[in-house]
Write a protein that holds these residues in place. Structure first.
Motif, PDB file in Angstrom:
ATOM      1  N   GLY A 176       0.786  -1.227   0.000  1.00 14.07           N
ATOM      2  CA  GLY A 176       0.000   0.000   0.000  1.00 14.07           C
ATOM      3  C   GLY A 176       0.817   1.275   0.000  1.00 14.07           C
ATOM      4  O   GLY A 176       0.264   2.349   0.161  1.00 14.07           O
ATOM      5  N   GLY A 177       2.114   1.205  -0.185  1.00 11.55           N
ATOM      6  CA  GLY A 177       2.974   2.390  -0.168  1.00 11.55           C
ATOM      7  C   GLY A 177       2.996   3.125  -1.495  1.00 11.55           C
ATOM      8  O   GLY A 177       2.171   2.903  -2.371  1.00 11.55           O
ATOM      9  N   ASP A 178       3.968   3.996  -1.629  1.00 13.27           N
ATOM     10  CA  ASP A 178       4.079   4.826  -2.834  1.00 13.27           C
ATOM     11  C   ASP A 178       4.747   4.118  -4.008  1.00 13.27           C
ATOM     12  O   ASP A 178       4.543   4.495  -5.154  1.00 13.27           O
ATOM     13  CB  ASP A 178       4.854   6.113  -2.519  1.00 13.27           C
ATOM     14  CG  ASP A 178       4.059   7.045  -1.620  1.00 13.27           C
ATOM     15  OD1 ASP A 178       2.810   7.021  -1.700  1.00 13.27           O
ATOM     16  OD2 ASP A 178       4.684   7.792  -0.845  1.00 13.27           O
ATOM     17  N   TYR A 179       5.589   3.122  -3.750  1.00 15.74           N
ATOM     18  CA  TYR A 179       6.289   2.414  -4.826  1.00 15.74           C
ATOM     19  C   TYR A 179       5.282   1.573  -5.598  1.00 15.74           C
ATOM     20  O   TYR A 179       4.564   0.754  -5.028  1.00 15.74           O
ATOM     21  CB  TYR A 179       7.401   1.537  -4.247  1.00 15.74           C
ATOM     22  CG  TYR A 179       8.211   0.825  -5.296  1.00 15.74           C
ATOM     23  CD1 TYR A 179       9.044   1.537  -6.151  1.00 15.74           C
ATOM     24  CD2 TYR A 179       8.135  -0.552  -5.443  1.00 15.74           C
ATOM     25  CE1 TYR A 179       9.783   0.893  -7.129  1.00 15.74           C
ATOM     26  CE2 TYR A 179       8.864  -1.208  -6.409  1.00 15.74           C
ATOM     27  CZ  TYR A 179       9.688  -0.487  -7.242  1.00 15.74           C
ATOM     28  OH  TYR A 179      10.416  -1.132  -8.210  1.00 15.74           O
ATOM     29  N   ARG A 180       5.197   1.776  -6.901  1.00 15.03           N
ATOM     30  CA  ARG A 180       4.195   1.125  -7.757  1.00 15.03           C
ATOM     31  C   ARG A 180       4.844   0.173  -8.748  1.00 15.03           C
ATOM     32  O   ARG A 180       5.895   0.478  -9.313  1.00 15.03           O
ATOM     33  CB  ARG A 180       3.414   2.183  -8.528  1.00 15.03           C
ATOM     34  CG  ARG A 180       2.846   3.279  -7.648  1.00 15.03           C
ATOM     35  CD  ARG A 180       1.408   3.032  -7.379  1.00 15.03           C
ATOM     36  NE  ARG A 180       0.844   4.142  -6.616  1.00 15.03           N
ATOM     37  CZ  ARG A 180       0.175   3.958  -5.502  1.00 15.03           C
ATOM     38  NH1 ARG A 180       0.007   2.765  -5.023  1.00 15.03           N
ATOM     39  NH2 ARG A 180      -0.330   4.975  -4.865  1.00 15.03           N
ATOM     40  N   LEU A 181       4.167  -0.948  -8.979  1.00 14.04           N
ATOM     41  CA  LEU A 181       4.658  -1.966  -9.898  1.00 14.04           C
ATOM     42  C   LEU A 181       3.607  -2.279 -10.948  1.00 14.04           C
ATOM     43  O   LEU A 181       2.419  -2.150 -10.696  1.00 14.04           O
ATOM     44  CB  LEU A 181       4.995  -3.253  -9.130  1.00 14.04           C
ATOM     45  CG  LEU A 181       6.044  -3.137  -8.032  1.00 14.04           C
ATOM     46  CD1 LEU A 181       5.968  -4.339  -7.113  1.00 14.04           C
ATOM     47  CD2 LEU A 181       7.405  -3.007  -8.653  1.00 14.04           C
ATOM     48  N   GLY A 182       4.051  -2.751 -12.097  1.00 18.88           N
ATOM     49  CA  GLY A 182       3.169  -3.189 -13.162  1.00 18.88           C
ATOM     50  C   GLY A 182       3.916  -3.153 -14.485  1.00 18.88           C
ATOM     51  O   GLY A 182       4.602  -2.185 -14.781  1.00 18.88           O
ATOM     52  N   PHE A 183       3.792  -4.242 -15.256  1.00 13.95           N
ATOM     53  CA  PHE A 183       4.524  -4.344 -16.521  1.00 13.95           C
ATOM     54  C   PHE A 183       3.750  -3.769 -17.703  1.00 13.95           C
ATOM     55  O   PHE A 183       4.291  -3.623 -18.793  1.00 13.95           O
ATOM     56  CB  PHE A 183       4.915  -5.788 -16.800  1.00 13.95           C
ATOM     57  CG  PHE A 183       5.813  -6.381 -15.753  1.00 13.95           C
ATOM     58  CD1 PHE A 183       6.866  -5.656 -15.208  1.00 13.95           C
ATOM     59  CD2 PHE A 183       5.606  -7.665 -15.297  1.00 13.95           C
ATOM     60  CE1 PHE A 183       7.695  -6.192 -14.243  1.00 13.95           C
ATOM     61  CE2 PHE A 183       6.432  -8.220 -14.326  1.00 13.95           C
ATOM     62  CZ  PHE A 183       7.477  -7.480 -13.795  1.00 13.95           C
ATOM     63  N   GLY A 184       2.451  -3.450 -17.523  1.00  8.39           N
ATOM     64  CA  GLY A 184       1.694  -2.710 -18.525  1.00  8.39           C
ATOM     65  C   GLY A 184       1.311  -3.453 -19.786  1.00  8.39           C
ATOM     66  O   GLY A 184       1.175  -2.832 -20.835  1.00  8.39           O
ATOM     67  N   LEU A 185       1.070  -4.758 -19.710  1.00  8.90           N
ATOM     68  CA  LEU A 185       0.658  -5.495 -20.903  1.00  8.90           C
ATOM     69  C   LEU A 185      -0.630  -4.916 -21.485  1.00  8.90           C
ATOM     70  O   LEU A 185      -0.863  -4.988 -22.692  1.00  8.90           O
ATOM     71  CB  LEU A 185       0.494  -6.984 -20.580  1.00  8.90           C
ATOM     72  CG  LEU A 185       0.273  -7.935 -21.741  1.00  8.90           C
ATOM     73  CD1 LEU A 185       1.450  -7.880 -22.722  1.00  8.90           C
ATOM     74  CD2 LEU A 185       0.075  -9.355 -21.241  1.00  8.90           C
ATOM     75  N   TRP A 186      -1.464  -4.296 -20.646  1.00 12.01           N
ATOM     76  CA  TRP A 186      -2.693  -3.659 -21.134  1.00 12.01           C
ATOM     77  C   TRP A 186      -2.399  -2.581 -22.168  1.00 12.01           C
ATOM     78  O   TRP A 186      -3.267  -2.250 -22.980  1.00 12.01           O
ATOM     79  CB  TRP A 186      -3.451  -3.011 -19.988  1.00 12.01           C
ATOM     80  CG  TRP A 186      -4.323  -3.938 -19.207  1.00 12.01           C
ATOM     81  CD1 TRP A 186      -4.763  -5.176 -19.571  1.00 12.01           C
ATOM     82  CD2 TRP A 186      -4.874  -3.687 -17.924  1.00 12.01           C
ATOM     83  NE1 TRP A 186      -5.549  -5.710 -18.588  1.00 12.01           N
ATOM     84  CE2 TRP A 186      -5.629  -4.809 -17.556  1.00 12.01           C
ATOM     85  CE3 TRP A 186      -4.806  -2.623 -17.043  1.00 12.01           C
ATOM     86  CZ2 TRP A 186      -6.313  -4.894 -16.361  1.00 12.01           C
ATOM     87  CZ3 TRP A 186      -5.488  -2.713 -15.848  1.00 12.01           C
ATOM     88  CH2 TRP A 186      -6.235  -3.835 -15.514  1.00 12.01           C
TER      89      TRP A 186
END
Length: 168
Positions: free
Chosen positions: A65-75
């Motif tokens: 739930g912190g500020d560091y965000r993850l995601g590889f963005g296949l969308w």
């Protein structure tokens, strides 16, 4: 392939929350079934949601739930995202059908409904905001699919290792 900015979802889309949801759901499945195998698989399925979302989401997932965000963005690449999602759905369907016995019509109805809802998500009008109507529609769709899944399961039997059908 959602155009929405999913910026704050720590209770549903953080790795920590996914682990807690997985443990909770696994515990419920164990209480109902008294099967550690079923409970473990239930937990794995819930936990896998975060890992699969990591592949498709833009960087909006967190660890706790912190500020560091993850995601590889296949969308961001529908030509890749759509076949991947179809392969996952059809692969899971095949896995289920191959390991259960019973009439094929109920699972085909569920699969068709899932694919129609997915097609609407892909090709229907893009939402511009998340308001009460959007949320209610999503909950109704999830409720419909959950009800249908329970119905399908009531028509199927699990095959055990010696090839005999075992109910439920």
């Amino acid at each position: 392939m959602s155009p929405l900015d999913l910026y704050h979802m720590p209770y549903t889309h953080s790795l920590l929350a996914s682990a807690i949801w997985a443990l909770g759901f696994g515990a419920i499945v164990w209480l109902v079934s008294r099967s550690m195998v079923a409970a473990t698989w239930a937990g794995i399925v819930v936990a896998s949601h975060w890992l699969l979302d990591l592949l498709v989401h833009r960087p909006d997932l967190t660890i706790a739930g912190g500020d560091y965000r993850l995601g590889f963005g296949l969308w961001n690449s529908p030509a890749l995202a759509m076949p991947v999602e179809l392969i996952l759905v059809l692969g899971a369907y095949w896995f289920y059908i191959a390991r259960t016995k019973g009439p094929l019509v109920p699972p085909l109805i569920l699969l068709t409904t899932m694919l129609l809802l997915q097609a609407f998500d892909w090709f229907g009008p893009e939402p511009v905001a998340v308001g009460p109507g959007f949320s209610i529609l999503a909950l109704l769709a999830f409720g419909l699919l959950t009800t249908m899944a329970f119905w399908v399961q009531s028509t199927r039997w699990h095959k055990n290792t010696v090839g005999l059908a075992v109910a439920g």
